[in-house]
Design a protein around this motif. Structure first.
Motif, PDB file in Angstrom:
ATOM      1  N   CYS A  63      -5.507  -3.469   7.886  1.00  0.00           N
ATOM      2  CA  CYS A  63      -5.392  -3.914   6.489  1.00  0.00           C
ATOM      3  C   CYS A  63      -4.413  -5.071   6.385  1.00  0.00           C
ATOM      4  N   SER A  64      -3.291  -4.938   7.048  1.00  0.00           N
ATOM      5  CA  SER A  64      -2.280  -5.992   7.023  1.00  0.00           C
ATOM      6  C   SER A  64      -2.825  -7.277   7.622  1.00  0.00           C
ATOM      7  N   GLU A  65      -3.510  -7.177   8.740  1.00  0.00           N
ATOM      8  CA  GLU A  65      -4.081  -8.363   9.394  1.00  0.00           C
ATOM      9  C   GLU A  65      -5.134  -9.029   8.523  1.00  0.00           C
ATOM     10  N   LYS A  66      -5.888  -8.224   7.772  1.00  0.00           N
ATOM     11  CA  LYS A  66      -6.945  -8.760   6.916  1.00  0.00           C
ATOM     12  C   LYS A  66      -6.402  -9.204   5.556  1.00  0.00           C
ATOM     13  N   GLY A  67      -5.162  -8.809   5.257  1.00  0.00           N
ATOM     14  CA  GLY A  67      -4.553  -9.200   3.991  1.00  0.00           C
ATOM     15  C   GLY A  67      -5.074  -8.420   2.795  1.00  0.00           C
ATOM     16  N   VAL A  68      -5.445  -7.158   3.022  1.00  0.00           N
ATOM     17  CA  VAL A  68      -5.906  -6.312   1.929  1.00  0.00           C
ATOM     18  C   VAL A  68      -5.049  -5.041   1.889  1.00  0.00           C
ATOM     19  N   SER A  69      -4.951  -4.485   0.728  1.00  0.00           N
ATOM     20  CA  SER A  69      -4.221  -3.225   0.616  1.00  0.00           C
ATOM     21  C   SER A  69      -5.088  -2.095   1.158  1.00  0.00           C
ATOM     22  N   VAL A  70      -4.433  -1.021   1.546  1.00  0.00           N
ATOM     23  CA  VAL A  70      -5.166   0.154   2.021  1.00  0.00           C
ATOM     24  C   VAL A  70      -6.069   0.659   0.895  1.00  0.00           C
ATOM     25  N   ALA A  71      -5.548   0.698  -0.323  1.00  0.00           N
ATOM     26  CA  ALA A  71      -6.321   1.183  -1.468  1.00  0.00           C
ATOM     27  C   ALA A  71      -7.589   0.354  -1.675  1.00  0.00           C
ATOM     28  N   LYS A  72      -7.465  -0.959  -1.577  1.00  0.00           N
ATOM     29  CA  LYS A  72      -8.627  -1.836  -1.758  1.00  0.00           C
ATOM     30  C   LYS A  72      -9.650  -1.590  -0.655  1.00  0.00           C
ATOM     31  N   MET A  73      -9.193  -1.479   0.591  1.00  0.00           N
ATOM     32  CA  MET A  73     -10.102  -1.239   1.706  1.00  0.00           C
ATOM     33  C   MET A  73     -10.839   0.073   1.524  1.00  0.00           C
ATOM     34  N   LEU A  74     -10.112   1.126   1.146  1.00  0.00           N
ATOM     35  CA  LEU A  74     -10.738   2.429   0.963  1.00  0.00           C
ATOM     36  C   LEU A  74     -11.767   2.384  -0.162  1.00  0.00           C
ATOM     37  N   ASN A  75     -11.423   1.713  -1.243  1.00  0.00           N
ATOM     38  CA  ASN A  75     -12.345   1.583  -2.370  1.00  0.00           C
ATOM     39  C   ASN A  75     -13.605   0.821  -1.957  1.00  0.00           C
ATOM     40  N   SER A 135     -14.843   0.379   0.978  1.00  0.00           N
ATOM     41  CA  SER A 135     -15.627   1.035   2.028  1.00  0.00           C
ATOM     42  C   SER A 135     -16.093   2.433   1.599  1.00  0.00           C
ATOM     43  N   HIS A 136     -15.803   2.796   0.347  1.00  0.00           N
ATOM     44  CA  HIS A 136     -16.239   4.068  -0.232  1.00  0.00           C
ATOM     45  C   HIS A 136     -15.709   5.274   0.548  1.00  0.00           C
ATOM     46  N   VAL A 137     -14.407   5.218   0.838  1.00  0.00           N
ATOM     47  CA  VAL A 137     -13.723   6.301   1.536  1.00  0.00           C
ATOM     48  C   VAL A 137     -12.704   6.905   0.570  1.00  0.00           C
ATOM     49  N   THR A 138     -12.540   8.198   0.650  1.00  0.00           N
ATOM     50  CA  THR A 138     -11.605   8.930  -0.210  1.00  0.00           C
ATOM     51  C   THR A 138     -10.200   8.347  -0.140  1.00  0.00           C
ATOM     52  N   LYS A 139      -9.571   8.188  -1.297  1.00  0.00           N
ATOM     53  CA  LYS A 139      -8.233   7.595  -1.373  1.00  0.00           C
ATOM     54  C   LYS A 139      -7.194   8.344  -0.548  1.00  0.00           C
ATOM     55  N   GLY A 140      -7.337   9.642  -0.394  1.00  0.00           N
ATOM     56  CA  GLY A 140      -6.323  10.445   0.279  1.00  0.00           C
ATOM     57  C   GLY A 140      -6.430  10.498   1.795  1.00  0.00           C
ATOM     58  N   ILE A 141      -7.316   9.713   2.375  1.00  0.00           N
ATOM     59  CA  ILE A 141      -7.541   9.810   3.818  1.00  0.00           C
ATOM     60  C   ILE A 141      -6.283   9.512   4.634  1.00  0.00           C
ATOM     61  N   ILE A 142      -5.507   8.522   4.250  1.00  0.00           N
ATOM     62  CA  ILE A 142      -4.306   8.173   5.013  1.00  0.00           C
ATOM     63  C   ILE A 142      -3.307   9.333   4.957  1.00  0.00           C
ATOM     64  N   HIS A 143      -3.114   9.887   3.780  1.00  0.00           N
ATOM     65  CA  HIS A 143      -2.234  11.049   3.625  1.00  0.00           C
ATOM     66  C   HIS A 143      -2.748  12.223   4.470  1.00  0.00           C
ATOM     67  N   ASP A 144      -4.040  12.449   4.423  1.00  0.00           N
ATOM     68  CA  ASP A 144      -4.627  13.537   5.206  1.00  0.00           C
ATOM     69  C   ASP A 144      -4.407  13.333   6.705  1.00  0.00           C
ATOM     70  N   LEU A 145      -4.509  12.098   7.154  1.00  0.00           N
ATOM     71  CA  LEU A 145      -4.302  11.801   8.575  1.00  0.00           C
ATOM     72  C   LEU A 145      -2.841  11.984   8.969  1.00  0.00           C
ATOM     73  N   GLU A 146      -1.941  11.445   8.165  1.00  0.00           N
ATOM     74  CA  GLU A 146      -0.520  11.438   8.519  1.00  0.00           C
ATOM     75  C   GLU A 146       0.178  12.771   8.272  1.00  0.00           C
ATOM     76  N   VAL A 147      -0.086  13.376   7.146  1.00  0.00           N
ATOM     77  CA  VAL A 147       0.668  14.554   6.734  1.00  0.00           C
ATOM     78  C   VAL A 147      -0.061  15.856   7.073  1.00  0.00           C
ATOM     79  N   ARG A 148      -1.325  15.892   6.795  1.00  0.00           N
ATOM     80  CA  ARG A 148      -2.084  17.125   6.999  1.00  0.00           C
ATOM     81  C   ARG A 148      -2.714  17.216   8.383  1.00  0.00           C
ATOM     82  N   ASP A 149      -2.641  16.122   9.146  1.00  0.00           N
ATOM     83  CA  ASP A 149      -3.222  16.050  10.485  1.00  0.00           C
ATOM     84  C   ASP A 149      -4.694  16.450  10.481  1.00  0.00           C
ATOM     85  N   ARG A 150      -5.391  16.007   9.444  1.00  0.00           N
ATOM     86  CA  ARG A 150      -6.826  16.286   9.335  1.00  0.00           C
ATOM     87  C   ARG A 150      -7.615  15.240  10.113  1.00  0.00           C
ATOM     88  N   THR A 151      -8.614  15.696  10.787  1.00  0.00           N
ATOM     89  CA  THR A 151      -9.474  14.814  11.558  1.00  0.00           C
ATOM     90  C   THR A 151     -10.536  14.219  10.639  1.00  0.00           C
TER      91      THR A 151
END
Length: 76
Positions: free
Chosen positions: A14-26, A28-44
Motif C-alpha cells: 500500500c505504501s509503495e503504491k501510495g494508497v491507504s490500506v482502507a482504500k485498497m481493501l475497499n 479490492s472488496h475485502v473486509t475492512k477488518g482483515i489487517i486486524h484479524d491477521l495481526e491481532v487474532r492471527d486468523r488465516t
C-alpha cells in the motif's frame, strides 16, 4: 504462514503504491477488518481474499505469504 507477515507485506505494498490500506481493501472488496484479524487474532485469510489482494497489487500470492521476496513474480 505467518499472518503478521502477510499484514506487513500488505501495508508495504500500500505504501509503495501510495494508497491507504482502507482504500485498497475497499477497491479490492475485502473486509475492512482483515489487517486486524491477521495481526491481532492471527486468523488465516481465505484463498479468495489473498487472490483479491494479490490481483489488486498485481503480485503473487506467494509474495503475500512470504514464500518469495520478489513481488513482481508471476501471480499464483
Amino acid at each position: 504462514m505467518d499472518n503478521a507477515q502477510v499484514a506487513k507485506r500488505i501495508k508495504i505494498l500500500c505504501s509503495e503504491k501510495g494508497v491507504s490500506v482502507a482504500k485498497m481493501l475497499n477497491e479490492s472488496h475485502v473486509t475492512k477488518g482483515i489487517i486486524h484479524d491477521l495481526e491481532v487474532r492471527d486468523r488465516t485469510p481465505s484463498t479468495a481474499t489473498l487472490l483479491k489482494i494479490a490481483n489488486y497489487f498485481d503480485c503473487s500470492v506467494d509474495y503475500l505469504l512470504g514464500r518469495t521476496n520478489n513481488s513482481n513474480s508471476h501471480r499464483s
